[in-house]
Design an enzyme around this catalytic site. Structure first.
Site, PDB file in Angstrom:
ATOM      1  N   GLY A  84    -106.278 -41.973   9.837  1.00 13.26           N
ATOM      2  CA  GLY A  84    -106.837 -42.843   8.821  1.00 13.26           C
ATOM      3  C   GLY A  84    -107.421 -42.088   7.645  1.00 13.26           C
ATOM      4  O   GLY A  84    -107.268 -40.873   7.506  1.00 13.26           O
ATOM      5  N   HIS A  89    -119.790 -45.745   7.822  1.00 13.40           N
ATOM      6  CA  HIS A  89    -120.562 -46.189   8.985  1.00 13.40           C
ATOM      7  C   HIS A  89    -122.029 -46.252   8.592  1.00 13.40           C
ATOM      8  O   HIS A  89    -122.500 -45.420   7.795  1.00 13.40           O
ATOM      9  CB  HIS A  89    -120.412 -45.218  10.163  1.00 13.40           C
ATOM     10  N   ILE A 163    -110.215 -49.396  12.390  1.00 11.08           N
ATOM     11  CA  ILE A 163    -109.720 -48.760  13.611  1.00 11.08           C
ATOM     12  C   ILE A 163    -109.221 -47.364  13.268  1.00 11.08           C
ATOM     13  O   ILE A 163    -108.479 -47.181  12.304  1.00 11.08           O
ATOM     14  CB  ILE A 163    -108.583 -49.581  14.248  1.00 11.08           C
ATOM     15  N   GLY A 164    -109.642 -46.381  14.037  1.00  9.88           N
ATOM     16  CA  GLY A 164    -109.163 -45.019  13.879  1.00  9.88           C
ATOM     17  C   GLY A 164    -109.274 -44.281  15.195  1.00  9.88           C
ATOM     18  O   GLY A 164    -110.337 -44.297  15.822  1.00  9.88           O
ATOM     19  N   GLY A 175    -112.397 -44.896  17.741  1.00  9.49           N
ATOM     20  CA  GLY A 175    -112.193 -46.266  18.195  1.00  9.49           C
ATOM     21  C   GLY A 175    -112.274 -47.283  17.080  1.00  9.49           C
ATOM     22  O   GLY A 175    -111.483 -47.229  16.136  1.00  9.49           O
ATOM     23  N   CYS A 193    -110.413 -46.981   3.655  1.00 10.32           N
ATOM     24  CA  CYS A 193    -109.079 -46.846   4.242  1.00 10.32           C
ATOM     25  C   CYS A 193    -107.984 -46.762   3.182  1.00 10.32           C
ATOM     26  O   CYS A 193    -106.813 -47.051   3.452  1.00 10.32           O
ATOM     27  CB  CYS A 193    -108.787 -47.985   5.218  1.00 10.32           C
TER      28      CYS A 193
END
Length: 230
Positions: A84, A89, A163-164, A175, A193
């Site tokens: 990715g 986060h 998702i990665g 995850g 992304c």
């Protein structure tokens, strides 16, 4: 008897389920994942699903492009060594690190990524949110009928989950992340992304008063539907 023993050996184990309180520094989480994956590979540790939150930060996947880091001084930037591009986060976002042994669960990366997407979609459905896949766009998306359509006439869409993953000897780590109530302005320091045409949303942004504890219960319940017992 021999055939029964073979089936038992290949059966998927029951993962450990761990929830961390507070904000877990990214380097600490990465080191813990690395150690756990090594333990699973060597047979010294069981599978693990680890739910946590990070302080505000950006991670760069193996396909991250420098031009997609729009504000490099805003938050710390960490190489993630997962697939990715750039991802944010931070508080209010549930990160689920999934360390599963695909030697026992089927050595198929595409199937595994689809299972992760299915896990997110089923979890969102617990709150009456319709999460959808999009060809060429990894992650889970929601249609926004409350906003003007795209220039081509298609409905406006926002990303609600990323998702990665990475594999080491067919054991997964990294995850998913689901936006519960993060500060959505924090995504402005990157092109999430690598996709410029769509925005980012969260459960609370969609008008749903969902707590992190609510989401954790839904994640545990739907995990068993997709992957087996947790």
């Amino acid at each position: 008897m021999a055939e029964v023993a073979k089936v038992a050996k290949l059966a998927a184990p029951v993962p450990e389920w761990k929830i961390s309180t507070g904000l877990v520094p990214y380097p600490e989480a990465l080191a813990a994942m690395e150690a756990r994956v090594d333990g699973i590979v060597s047979g010294r540790a069981e599978e693990l699903v680890w739910l946590l939150e990070h302080p505000p930060l950006y991670t760069a996947g193996t396909s991250a492009r420098p031009e997609d880091l729009l504000d490099p001084d805003r938050f710390p930037v960490f190489p993630a060594r997962r697939g990715g591009e750039y991802t944010y986060h931070g508080p209010g976002q549930r990160v689920a690190y999934v360390m599963l042994d695909l030697n026992r669960r089927g050595r198929d990366v595409r199937v595994f990524v689809r299972q992760l997407e299915d896990w997110v979609i089923r979890t969102l459905a617990e709150f009456s949110v319709t999460g959808e896949r999009r060809s060429g766009r990894v992650g889970v998306w929601v249609v926004r009928p409350d906003r003007p359509p795209q220039p081509d006439g298609s409905p406006a869409e926002d990303k609600i989950a990323a998702i990665g993953v990475r594999l080491r000897r067919w054991v997964s780590f990294h995850g998913i992340s689901i936006n519960v109530e993060p500060d959505l302005s924090h995504f402005g320091g990157i092109v999430p992304c690598g996709i410029r045409e769509h925005g980012v949303t969260s459960l609370v942004d969609l008008g749903l008063p969902v707590t992190m504890a609510d989401l954790d219960v839904a994640l545990a319940r739907t995990f068993t539907q997709v992957f087996g017992s947790a």
